[in-house]
Design an enzyme around this catalytic site. Structure first.
Site, PDB file in Angstrom:
ATOM      1  N   HIS A  16      86.102  38.650  80.076  1.00  2.00           N
ATOM      2  CA  HIS A  16      86.573  40.246  81.163  1.00  2.00           C
ATOM      3  C   HIS A  16      86.313  40.962  80.051  1.00  2.00           C
ATOM      4  O   HIS A  16      85.733  42.059  80.496  1.00  2.00           O
ATOM      5  CB  HIS A  16      88.098  39.581  82.134  1.00  2.00           C
ATOM      6  CG  HIS A  16      87.544  38.548  83.165  1.00  2.00           C
ATOM      7  ND1 HIS A  16      88.802  37.809  82.390  1.00  2.00           N
ATOM      8  CD2 HIS A  16      86.753  37.876  83.361  1.00  2.00           C
ATOM      9  CE1 HIS A  16      88.292  37.001  83.674  1.00  2.00           C
ATOM     10  NE2 HIS A  16      87.276  36.405  84.335  1.00  2.00           N
ATOM     11  N   LYS A  40      93.685  30.625  97.707  1.00  2.00           N
ATOM     12  CA  LYS A  40      93.660  29.527  96.825  1.00  2.00           C
ATOM     13  C   LYS A  40      95.107  30.467  95.873  1.00  2.00           C
ATOM     14  O   LYS A  40      94.888  31.867  95.522  1.00  2.00           O
ATOM     15  CB  LYS A  40      92.446  30.450  96.211  1.00  2.00           C
ATOM     16  CG  LYS A  40      91.643  29.457  95.061  1.00  2.00           C
ATOM     17  CD  LYS A  40      90.314  29.066  94.139  1.00  2.00           C
ATOM     18  CE  LYS A  40      90.136  30.296  93.350  1.00  2.00           C
ATOM     19  NZ  LYS A  40      88.978  30.258  92.683  1.00  2.00           N
ATOM     20  N   ARG A  89      77.092  34.124  80.974  1.00  2.00           N
ATOM     21  CA  ARG A  89      78.021  33.287  79.923  1.00  2.00           C
ATOM     22  C   ARG A  89      76.599  32.095  79.588  1.00  2.00           C
ATOM     23  O   ARG A  89      75.897  32.212  78.742  1.00  2.00           O
ATOM     24  CB  ARG A  89      79.239  32.820  80.275  1.00  2.00           C
ATOM     25  CG  ARG A  89      80.811  33.319  80.129  1.00  2.00           C
ATOM     26  CD  ARG A  89      81.541  32.997  81.046  1.00  2.00           C
ATOM     27  NE  ARG A  89      80.882  31.894  81.856  1.00  2.00           N
ATOM     28  CZ  ARG A  89      82.453  32.108  82.356  1.00  2.00           C
ATOM     29  NH1 ARG A  89      83.465  31.516  82.543  1.00  2.00           N
ATOM     30  NH2 ARG A  89      82.156  31.659  83.715  1.00  2.00           N
ATOM     31  N   SER A 128      89.128  31.919  82.663  1.00  3.01           N
ATOM     32  CA  SER A 128      90.217  31.636  83.235  1.00  3.01           C
ATOM     33  C   SER A 128      90.580  30.566  83.306  1.00  3.01           C
ATOM     34  O   SER A 128      91.940  29.824  82.508  1.00  3.01           O
ATOM     35  CB  SER A 128      90.858  32.333  84.272  1.00  3.01           C
ATOM     36  OG  SER A 128      90.515  33.796  84.245  1.00  3.01           O
TER      37      SER A 128
HETATM   38  O1  PNS Z   1      85.960  35.560  89.258  1.00  3.25           O
HETATM   39  P1  PNS Z   1      85.596  35.264  90.605  1.00  3.25           P
HETATM   40  O2  PNS Z   1      86.258  33.894  91.030  1.00  3.25           O
HETATM   41  O3  PNS Z   1      84.463  34.031  89.841  1.00  3.25           O
HETATM   42  O4  PNS Z   1      84.814  36.177  91.541  1.00  3.25           O
HETATM   43  C1  PNS Z   1      83.602  35.694  92.053  1.00  3.25           C
HETATM   44  C2  PNS Z   1      84.291  36.771  92.953  1.00  3.25           C
HETATM   45  C3  PNS Z   1      85.522  37.603  93.360  1.00  3.25           C
HETATM   46  C4  PNS Z   1      83.101  38.093  92.085  1.00  3.25           C
HETATM   47  C5  PNS Z   1      83.839  36.540  94.809  1.00  3.25           C
HETATM   48  O5  PNS Z   1      83.756  35.631  94.787  1.00  3.25           O
HETATM   49  C6  PNS Z   1      83.231  37.342  96.110  1.00  3.25           C
HETATM   50  O6  PNS Z   1      82.782  38.305  95.844  1.00  3.25           O
HETATM   51  N1  PNS Z   1      84.280  37.973  97.208  1.00  3.25           N
HETATM   52  C7  PNS Z   1      84.301  38.431  97.878  1.00  3.25           C
HETATM   53  C8  PNS Z   1      83.797  37.789  99.009  1.00  3.25           C
HETATM   54  C9  PNS Z   1      81.970  37.869  99.119  1.00  3.25           C
HETATM   55  O7  PNS Z   1      81.470  39.120  99.418  1.00  3.25           O
HETATM   56  N2  PNS Z   1      81.897  37.108  99.119  1.00  3.25           N
HETATM   57  C10 PNS Z   1      79.927  36.950  98.097  1.00  3.25           C
HETATM   58  C11 PNS Z   1      79.392  37.234 100.141  1.00  3.25           C
HETATM   59  S1  PNS Z   1      79.724  36.131 100.874  1.00  3.25           S
END
Ligand code: PNS
Length: 160
Positions: A16, A40, A89, A128
């Site tokens: 990150h 979660k 990645r 993570s």
């Molecule tokens: O670190 P991560 O868990 O891969 O991040 C995922 C994240 C936070 C980018 C994604 O889950 C997110 O944007 N969630 C918020 C809800 C949302 O807008 N979802 C996308 C459209 S349905």
């Protein structure tokens, strides 16, 4: 250009930080946005995630750390952010990220682009979850996360 780098950051890893540092030199302003996910339960609380990120990024003048809940595109709207940054990645990330990028473009009616930065080869295996798994078995995470938070992660598993 003002961009957001969203994620769970539970906890932040060197992968990150690699993306954040590179985004900070490429864009005018970077908002690191930590998703509040009530469904979660993570290892670290939201406050702890924010605190660790702020500590690690305090000397980056154009980087800020914020919490967000709900849809990411609503956060972009509220904060006047221009685009989303995500790291890639390996090929496996592409499928998930492609769907997310399309969804965010669709629900914002074409307004928000997702820009991808390729993870450095030295951190391309890192996540993570991997850090948590190694730490839970007392393995060596010292090159995977910044020095400042290594002990905090081990301590979490001592508490359990
Ligand atoms: O670190 P991560 O868990 O891969 O991040 C995922 C994240 C936070 C980018 C994604 O889950 C997110 O944007 N969630 C918020 C809800 C949302 O807008 N979802 C996308 C459209 S349905």
């Amino acid at each position: 250009m003002k961009v957001v780098y969203p994620g769970s950051f539970d906890p932040v890893t060197n992968g990150h930080l690699d993306i954040i540092r590179r985004a900070a030199v490429t864009f005018d302003e970077v908002v690191v946005a930590v998703l509040v996910n009530s469904q979660k339960k993570g290892l670290f609380s939201m406050e702890e995630r924010i605190e660790m990120l702020q500590e690690l990024l305090y000397d980056y003048d154009n980087v800020s750390v914020k919490l967000f809940s709900g849809l990411l595109v609503d956060f972009l709207e509220d904060e006047n952010i221009d685009a989303i940054i995500r790291g890639l990645r390996a090929v496996a990330d592409y499928e998930v990220e492609l769907q997310l990028a399309h969804l965010n473009k669709y629900i914002s009616k074409g307004k928000y682009e997702t820009l991808f930065m390729v993870a450095g080869t030295d951190v391309s295996f890192l996540s993570s979850s991997v850090v948590k798994e190694i730490a839970s078995y007392h393995g060596d995470i010292s090159n995977l996360v910044p020095d400042q938070i290594v002990q905090r992660i081990y301590d979490k598993y001592k508490e359990k």
